[in-house]
Design a protein around this motif. Structure first.
Motif, PDB file in Angstrom:
ATOM      1  N   VAL A 180       9.355   6.105   9.877  1.00 21.54           N
ATOM      2  CA  VAL A 180       8.304   4.650   9.364  1.00 21.54           C
ATOM      3  C   VAL A 180       8.542   3.957  10.472  1.00 21.54           C
ATOM      4  O   VAL A 180       7.453   3.409  11.241  1.00 21.54           O
ATOM      5  CB  VAL A 180       8.888   5.031   8.052  1.00 21.54           C
ATOM      6  CG1 VAL A 180       8.105   3.786   7.914  1.00 21.54           C
ATOM      7  CG2 VAL A 180       8.285   6.094   6.807  1.00 21.54           C
ATOM      8  N   PRO A 181       9.795   3.596  11.031  1.00 19.17           N
ATOM      9  CA  PRO A 181       9.430   2.019  11.703  1.00 19.17           C
ATOM     10  C   PRO A 181       8.966   2.237  12.883  1.00 19.17           C
ATOM     11  O   PRO A 181       8.709   1.822  13.280  1.00 19.17           O
ATOM     12  CB  PRO A 181      11.745   2.329  11.730  1.00 19.17           C
ATOM     13  CG  PRO A 181      12.229   2.511  10.650  1.00 19.17           C
ATOM     14  CD  PRO A 181      11.499   3.960  10.540  1.00 19.17           C
ATOM     15  N   VAL A 182       9.083   3.660  13.284  1.00 17.00           N
ATOM     16  CA  VAL A 182       8.587   3.874  14.765  1.00 17.00           C
ATOM     17  C   VAL A 182       7.362   3.824  14.414  1.00 17.00           C
ATOM     18  O   VAL A 182       6.087   3.836  15.528  1.00 17.00           O
ATOM     19  CB  VAL A 182       9.199   5.430  14.954  1.00 17.00           C
ATOM     20  CG1 VAL A 182       8.753   5.898  17.112  1.00 17.00           C
ATOM     21  CG2 VAL A 182      10.605   4.823  15.461  1.00 17.00           C
ATOM     22  N   TYR A 188       1.863   9.412   9.673  1.00 11.98           N
ATOM     23  CA  TYR A 188       2.958  10.210   9.070  1.00 11.98           C
ATOM     24  C   TYR A 188       3.259  11.387   8.493  1.00 11.98           C
ATOM     25  O   TYR A 188       4.020  12.191   8.241  1.00 11.98           O
ATOM     26  CB  TYR A 188       3.249   9.116   7.786  1.00 11.98           C
ATOM     27  CG  TYR A 188       3.827   9.586   5.991  1.00 11.98           C
ATOM     28  CD1 TYR A 188       5.757   9.276   6.376  1.00 11.98           C
ATOM     29  CD2 TYR A 188       3.626  10.699   5.580  1.00 11.98           C
ATOM     30  CE1 TYR A 188       5.910   9.850   5.411  1.00 11.98           C
ATOM     31  CE2 TYR A 188       4.336  10.445   4.263  1.00 11.98           C
ATOM     32  CZ  TYR A 188       5.719  10.332   4.553  1.00 11.98           C
ATOM     33  OH  TYR A 188       6.581  10.763   3.394  1.00 11.98           O
ATOM     34  N   GLU A 189       1.478  11.869   8.396  1.00 11.25           N
ATOM     35  CA  GLU A 189       1.134  13.080   7.652  1.00 11.25           C
ATOM     36  C   GLU A 189       1.211  14.490   9.144  1.00 11.25           C
ATOM     37  O   GLU A 189       1.756  15.753   8.539  1.00 11.25           O
ATOM     38  CB  GLU A 189      -0.048  13.527   7.028  1.00 11.25           C
ATOM     39  CG  GLU A 189      -0.455  12.313   5.640  1.00 11.25           C
ATOM     40  CD  GLU A 189      -1.594  12.547   4.486  1.00 11.25           C
ATOM     41  OE1 GLU A 189      -2.867  12.940   5.615  1.00 11.25           O
ATOM     42  OE2 GLU A 189      -1.821  12.029   3.509  1.00 11.25           O
ATOM     43  N   GLY A 240      -4.917   0.258  10.566  1.00 11.64           N
ATOM     44  CA  GLY A 240      -3.787   0.477  10.842  1.00 11.64           C
ATOM     45  C   GLY A 240      -2.684   1.079   9.711  1.00 11.64           C
ATOM     46  O   GLY A 240      -2.405   2.003  10.399  1.00 11.64           O
ATOM     47  N   TYR A 241      -3.243   0.649   8.095  1.00 11.59           N
ATOM     48  CA  TYR A 241      -3.097   1.951   7.567  1.00 11.59           C
ATOM     49  C   TYR A 241      -3.419   3.490   8.494  1.00 11.59           C
ATOM     50  O   TYR A 241      -2.876   4.512   7.527  1.00 11.59           O
ATOM     51  CB  TYR A 241      -4.176   1.610   6.189  1.00 11.59           C
ATOM     52  CG  TYR A 241      -3.367   0.234   5.264  1.00 11.59           C
ATOM     53  CD1 TYR A 241      -2.475  -0.198   5.772  1.00 11.59           C
ATOM     54  CD2 TYR A 241      -4.238  -0.375   4.673  1.00 11.59           C
ATOM     55  CE1 TYR A 241      -1.767  -1.466   5.833  1.00 11.59           C
ATOM     56  CE2 TYR A 241      -3.730  -1.292   3.551  1.00 11.59           C
ATOM     57  CZ  TYR A 241      -3.092  -2.094   4.512  1.00 11.59           C
ATOM     58  OH  TYR A 241      -2.025  -3.408   3.469  1.00 11.59           O
ATOM     59  N   TRP A 277       1.228  -1.710  -0.107  1.00  8.15           N
ATOM     60  CA  TRP A 277       0.159   0.191   0.271  1.00  8.15           C
ATOM     61  C   TRP A 277       0.733   1.198  -0.179  1.00  8.15           C
ATOM     62  O   TRP A 277       2.381   0.855   0.437  1.00  8.15           O
ATOM     63  CB  TRP A 277      -0.934  -0.100   1.027  1.00  8.15           C
ATOM     64  CG  TRP A 277      -0.383   0.279   2.752  1.00  8.15           C
ATOM     65  CD1 TRP A 277       0.758  -0.570   3.394  1.00  8.15           C
ATOM     66  CD2 TRP A 277      -0.409   0.968   3.618  1.00  8.15           C
ATOM     67  NE1 TRP A 277       0.664   0.120   4.224  1.00  8.15           N
ATOM     68  CE2 TRP A 277       0.270   1.310   4.210  1.00  8.15           C
ATOM     69  CE3 TRP A 277      -0.827   2.161   3.530  1.00  8.15           C
ATOM     70  CZ2 TRP A 277       0.260   2.693   5.267  1.00  8.15           C
ATOM     71  CZ3 TRP A 277      -1.854   3.386   4.665  1.00  8.15           C
ATOM     72  CH2 TRP A 277      -0.433   3.210   5.777  1.00  8.15           C
ATOM     73  N   ALA A 278      -0.052   2.223  -1.074  1.00  7.26           N
ATOM     74  CA  ALA A 278       0.712   3.755  -0.995  1.00  7.26           C
ATOM     75  C   ALA A 278       1.144   4.342   1.119  1.00  7.26           C
ATOM     76  O   ALA A 278       0.022   5.003   0.898  1.00  7.26           O
ATOM     77  CB  ALA A 278       0.871   3.985  -1.886  1.00  7.26           C
ATOM     78  N   LEU A 279       2.216   3.566   2.105  1.00 13.79           N
ATOM     79  CA  LEU A 279       2.431   4.138   2.850  1.00 13.79           C
ATOM     80  C   LEU A 279       1.979   6.072   3.143  1.00 13.79           C
ATOM     81  O   LEU A 279       1.478   6.704   3.304  1.00 13.79           O
ATOM     82  CB  LEU A 279       3.278   3.971   3.756  1.00 13.79           C
ATOM     83  CG  LEU A 279       3.512   4.308   5.124  1.00 13.79           C
ATOM     84  CD1 LEU A 279       4.532   3.261   5.533  1.00 13.79           C
ATOM     85  CD2 LEU A 279       4.503   6.347   5.176  1.00 13.79           C
TER      86      LEU A 279
END
Length: 336
Positions: free
Chosen positions: A296-298, A289-290, A281-282, A15-17
């Motif tokens: 990202v790992p965190v 993120y935004e 979750g996504y 999926w596009a994170l």
């Protein structure tokens, strides 16, 4: 562990994170390892075969269906409602569209777990495994209807394995559907492992287990397939083989109690976590993120931990109170 592996797999692939790039863009090395997390489904199916055979021994057909329905549906219905609500209120775009089909008819069909055979889009992609579970229950009900015994169960396993292999060889879609296609071997392995625990290992049970392992290894390449980059098959073979070894060791434990306790604790949150983790979750990861500057790992690690909270709430306030009531309503005269 199986559900966690699947969750990490979903969060780090497909999926596009950020709306453009898949997580592999941010985790080029880790994603080549976590990509194998999809194999948690195979382990889950083996555990299911083990647990269903164990819980149905000495039970009536009515109790069997009541116990399965009361186990599956309360948490599932809650998952459909929560996932639909979150994806409606907080839609995101990306490699996999996040907004689910919100027609009342489509959502209503999803409540039955029959959306896949009816050709209706699922509220969450992970629900496909429940259709496989339902077919396993219907097949094992054949044994339960006659009374679960060692001989009947062994005959059933051998017949099922033969039919599943024939369905693939003859390429008969209906027979593939009835026999649970490529995943039949995992359910059969789990049931055989429970027979080993209850009656002790015998050459016949070892032969059944070996047959399922060989068939599953043969079909594993289809599951690995293309994942956006080439990945070797041997780690998948190793992971599934280790799953076999782990469950066999639990089955051969003379006392059994450590194994059962582990399965009970792991199973309490596994099912609701699995139902809720993907699309919700996504959403958590995308908005994290935004809105934050967290790596990202965190974000992914925090989301895994965070999703345990609604999973526990569903277990505590939905499954525990409603499951027994639903089972009693469906089978009031069943032996508990």
């Amino acid at each position: 562990m199986a559900a966690l592996a699947v969750a990490v797999h979903h969060y780090t692939a497909y999926w596009a994170l950020d709306g453009v790039h898949t997580p592999a863009y941010f985790l080029p090395h880790a994603s080549r390892v976590t990509i194998y997390g999809f194999l948690g489904v195979e382990l889950f199916f083996m555990i299911s075969g083990f647990a269903i055979c164990m819980s149905s021994w000495g039970r009536t057909l009515r109790y069997f269906f009541a116990s399965r329905a009361s186990r599956l549906y309360p948490a599932y219905w809650t998952g459909v409602v929560l996932t639909t609500a979150v994806t409606f209120l907080l839609p995101i775009s990306g490699h996999i569209p996040q907004r689910v089909p919100l027609s009342w008819a489509g959502i209503g069909v999803n409540f039955t777990i029959l959306q896949e055979p009816l050709g209706v889009p699922a509220v969450d992609n992970v629900y496909w495994t429940l259709w496989a579970e339902l077919r396993f229950y219907l097949l094992f009900a054949i044994v339960v209807a006659r009374g679960v015994t060692y001989q009947r169960t062994v005959i059933f396993l051998l017949s099922w394995m033969l039919a599943a292999c024939a369905a693939t060889s003859l390429d008969v879609p209906l027979l593939k559907t009835i026999t649970v296609g490529e995943f039949a071997g995992y359910f059969i392995a789990g049931v055989a492992m429970y027979l080993m625990h209850r009656f002790g290992p015998t050459p016949l049970l070892w032969a059944i287990l070996g047959m399922t392992w060989w068939v599953n290894m043969h079909r594993l390449a289809e599951r690995v397939g293309p994942h956006g980059f080439r990945i070797p098959l041997w780690p998948a073979v190793l992971i599934v083989s280790l799953g076999y070894v782990m469950l066999v060791l639990i089955a051969l434990d003379a006392k059994g109690r450590p194994g059962w306790r582990w399965l009970t604790i792991a199973g309490a949150l596994t099912y609701p976590f699995y139902l809720l983790h993907q699309r919700i979750g996504y959403t958590v990861i995308r908005y994290g993120y935004e809105l934050t500057s967290l790596p990202v790992p965190v974000l992914i690690g925090a989301t895994v931990v965070l999703m345990l909270v609604p999973a526990w709430l569903v277990h505590r306030y939905v499954e525990r109170p409603l499951g027994p009531r639903m089972r009693k309503a469906l089978a009031p005269a069943a032996r508990t």
